[in-house]
Enzyme design. Sequence first.
Site, short mmCIF file in Angstrom:
data_model
loop_
_atom_site.label_atom_id
_atom_site.label_comp_id
_atom_site.label_asym_id
_atom_site.label_seq_id
_atom_site.Cartn_x
_atom_site.Cartn_y
_atom_site.Cartn_z
N THR A 55 7.32 7.09 -3.27
CA THR A 55 7.47 6.42 -1.98
C THR A 55 8.59 7.02 -1.14
OG1 THR A 55 8.23 4.32 -1.03
CG2 THR A 55 8.87 4.74 -3.27
N ASP A 56 8.52 6.84 0.16
CA ASP A 56 9.61 7.29 1.04
C ASP A 56 10.86 6.42 0.88
OD1 ASP A 56 8.72 4.97 2.31
OD2 ASP A 56 8.43 5.90 4.28
N GLU A 57 10.70 5.25 0.22
CA GLU A 57 11.83 4.32 0.13
C GLU A 57 12.98 4.87 -0.71
OE1 GLU A 57 10.69 0.19 -0.29
OE2 GLU A 57 8.74 0.58 0.58
N TYR A 65 13.40 -1.91 -6.40
CA TYR A 65 12.13 -1.15 -6.40
C TYR A 65 12.39 0.33 -6.14
CZ TYR A 65 7.90 0.94 -4.38
OH TYR A 65 6.86 1.81 -4.08
N LYS A 111 11.90 3.68 -8.54
CA LYS A 111 11.03 4.82 -8.19
C LYS A 111 11.85 6.12 -8.12
CE LYS A 111 7.17 4.91 -7.26
NZ LYS A 111 5.93 5.03 -8.08
P1 NAD Z 1 -0.21 -1.94 -6.51
O1 NAD Z 1 0.89 -2.90 -6.89
O2 NAD Z 1 -1.31 -2.40 -5.60
O3 NAD Z 1 -0.92 -1.40 -7.84
C1 NAD Z 1 -0.21 -1.04 -8.99
C2 NAD Z 1 -1.19 -0.97 -10.15
O4 NAD Z 1 -0.45 -0.58 -11.32
C3 NAD Z 1 -1.86 -2.31 -10.48
O5 NAD Z 1 -3.24 -2.12 -10.66
C4 NAD Z 1 -1.19 -2.74 -11.77
O6 NAD Z 1 -2.04 -3.51 -12.61
C5 NAD Z 1 -0.84 -1.41 -12.39
N1 NAD Z 1 0.29 -1.52 -13.34
C6 NAD Z 1 1.48 -2.14 -13.12
N2 NAD Z 1 2.25 -2.06 -14.23
C7 NAD Z 1 1.54 -1.35 -15.15
C8 NAD Z 1 1.80 -0.92 -16.48
N3 NAD Z 1 2.96 -1.23 -17.10
N4 NAD Z 1 0.87 -0.20 -17.12
C9 NAD Z 1 -0.31 0.10 -16.51
N5 NAD Z 1 -0.62 -0.30 -15.27
C10 NAD Z 1 0.28 -1.01 -14.59
O7 NAD Z 1 0.54 -0.68 -5.93
P2 NAD Z 1 0.09 0.35 -4.78
O8 NAD Z 1 0.55 -0.17 -3.49
O9 NAD Z 1 -1.32 0.71 -4.97
O10 NAD Z 1 1.03 1.59 -5.16
C11 NAD Z 1 0.58 2.59 -6.07
C12 NAD Z 1 1.65 3.64 -6.21
O11 NAD Z 1 1.92 4.24 -4.95
C13 NAD Z 1 2.98 3.09 -6.72
O12 NAD Z 1 3.54 4.02 -7.61
C14 NAD Z 1 3.83 2.97 -5.46
O13 NAD Z 1 5.19 3.11 -5.76
C15 NAD Z 1 3.30 4.12 -4.64
N6 NAD Z 1 3.41 3.96 -3.17
C16 NAD Z 1 2.92 2.82 -2.57
C17 NAD Z 1 2.99 2.71 -1.18
C18 NAD Z 1 2.44 1.50 -0.45
O14 NAD Z 1 2.63 1.38 0.77
N7 NAD Z 1 1.73 0.59 -1.11
C19 NAD Z 1 3.55 3.75 -0.41
C20 NAD Z 1 4.02 4.89 -1.07
C21 NAD Z 1 3.92 4.98 -2.45
P1 TYD Z 2 6.09 -4.71 2.84
O1 TYD Z 2 4.64 -4.77 3.16
O2 TYD Z 2 6.63 -5.62 1.78
O3 TYD Z 2 6.45 -3.19 2.54
P2 TYD Z 2 7.91 -2.49 2.30
O4 TYD Z 2 8.94 -3.51 2.06
O5 TYD Z 2 7.64 -1.67 1.08
O6 TYD Z 2 8.16 -1.65 3.52
O7 TYD Z 2 6.91 -5.03 4.16
C1 TYD Z 2 6.77 -4.25 5.32
C2 TYD Z 2 7.80 -4.73 6.32
O8 TYD Z 2 7.46 -6.07 6.73
C3 TYD Z 2 9.19 -4.80 5.73
O9 TYD Z 2 10.13 -4.41 6.75
C4 TYD Z 2 9.38 -6.27 5.39
C5 TYD Z 2 8.52 -6.98 6.44
N1 TYD Z 2 7.90 -8.24 5.98
C6 TYD Z 2 8.04 -9.40 6.74
O10 TYD Z 2 8.70 -9.41 7.81
N2 TYD Z 2 7.44 -10.55 6.30
C7 TYD Z 2 6.72 -10.60 5.15
O11 TYD Z 2 6.20 -11.69 4.78
C8 TYD Z 2 6.56 -9.40 4.39
C9 TYD Z 2 5.77 -9.39 3.12
C10 TYD Z 2 7.16 -8.24 4.85
#
Ligand code: NAD
Ligand code: TYD
Length: 360
Positions: A131-133, A166, A170
């Site tokens: 992630t970019d975070e 988080y 990561k």
């Molecule tokens: P998500 O929470 O929707 O899915 C995570 C999946 O991992 C779930 O299916 C969960 O069951 C599985 N999981 C969790 N713990 C586990 C374990 N111990 N063993 C096996 N499986 C396990 O997450 P997402 O949003 O799809 O993110 C996927 C990846 O991409 C993550 O690594 C996240 O850090 C990264 N990422 C997400 C975003 C975003 O905006 N959602 C952006 C950049 C990177």
């Molecule tokens: P989120 O979807 O949790 O992603 P991330 O924290 O990984 O960026 O949140 C996106 C943005 O929205 C973040 O700045 C937090 C804000 N947010 C709210 O204002 N209200 C909410 O209920 C949630 C879930 C997020």
Amino acid sequence: MKNILITGGAGFIGSHVVRLFVNKYPEYRIINLDALTYAGNLANLKDIEDKPNYTFIKADICDFEKMCALMQEYDIDGVLHLAAESHVDRSIKDPFTFARTNVMGTLSLLQAARQYWNGNWDGKRFYHISTDEVYGALELDNPEGDAPYGSEFFLETTKYNPHSPYSASKASSDHFVRAYHDTYGMPTVVTNCSNNYGPYQFPEKLIPLFINNIRQGKPLPVYGKGENVRDWLYVVDHARAIDIIFHQGKIGDTYNIGGFNEWKNIDIVKVVIRTVDRLLGNPEGTSEKLITYVTDRAGHDLRYAIDSTKLKNELGWEPSLQFEEGIELTVRWYLENQEWMDNITSGEYEKYYQEMYKDR
Ligand code: NAD
Ligand code: TYD
């Protein structure tokens, strides 16, 4: 035949990656490994679950013995590692779970792959999705102007400076992956992507949560003043980038993935409200009254903005969708798949949600 292990394939991004690989590469065997935590949902993969090149395994990446056995049983050549705990608010309440899965789980997978491949790196690849975070937060030095809201962007060379449990977990996992490349020569690649949105996202994240709350006439909890800025990418474009980088990315390298698409939270909330109201046939602005400013998230990063020029220049990837198209597709999908949403938000999750928001 290539045997590809995708971890976290029952989650949001993972399910799009699994779908893309299963459909696009019938000659690969795709093994989806997922522990099915609250965020994992096999309903995300209904359309491909019967394909002959797809196998699902329920397992925890922290189970090292099991990871070793699976590497061998399926003769894995490539790993796409997405399994993680992914929600910042949960990490604030329960950091241990994040360290366990994101740090120890990644290490367990790395070590299992290393032992199985045993120095025969030819044709092997370990791709870690991040992630970019991990880069921390950018300044908002153009707060009133049009996007972009600041002059700085995250580059692949930006120093890591994570703030939430988080992003700290990561960041740590990214370091372990690079350490396995630098120390043992493992053919790794890491990508850092901006906020994703689209179908099948768990409704604790901003966009699906707000679509669902608007549909049900519930308050929309905007943290702080809603001025935090995020860079949004349609999830299918992230999956496309993952496919390109898995096949063509340079070993040991890092690529940023982002849409050059910055939005203040409050503006994105208004776009979502307008789109949902229009698609539900409500007069414009109907749901604006649901906006509720609540206590800010602790340590809330002000601005994320990714520079993905390297990926464009080296591998030719660009987002395929404009944000307006992506949001329209996303809102339509959630409104047309209310059963998917209702199955998740009923029961246990509703209790969790009430607990999570009770102090706000
Ligand atoms: P998500 O929470 O929707 O899915 C995570 C999946 O991992 C779930 O299916 C969960 O069951 C599985 N999981 C969790 N713990 C586990 C374990 N111990 N063993 C096996 N499986 C396990 O997450 P997402 O949003 O799809 O993110 C996927 C990846 O991409 C993550 O690594 C996240 O850090 C990264 N990422 C997400 C975003 C975003 O905006 N959602 C952006 C950049 C990177
Ligand atoms: P989120 O979807 O949790 O992603 P991330 O924290 O990984 O960026 O949140 C996106 C943005 O929205 C973040 O700045 C937090 C804000 N947010 C709210 O204002 N209200 C909410 O209920 C949630 C879930 C997020």
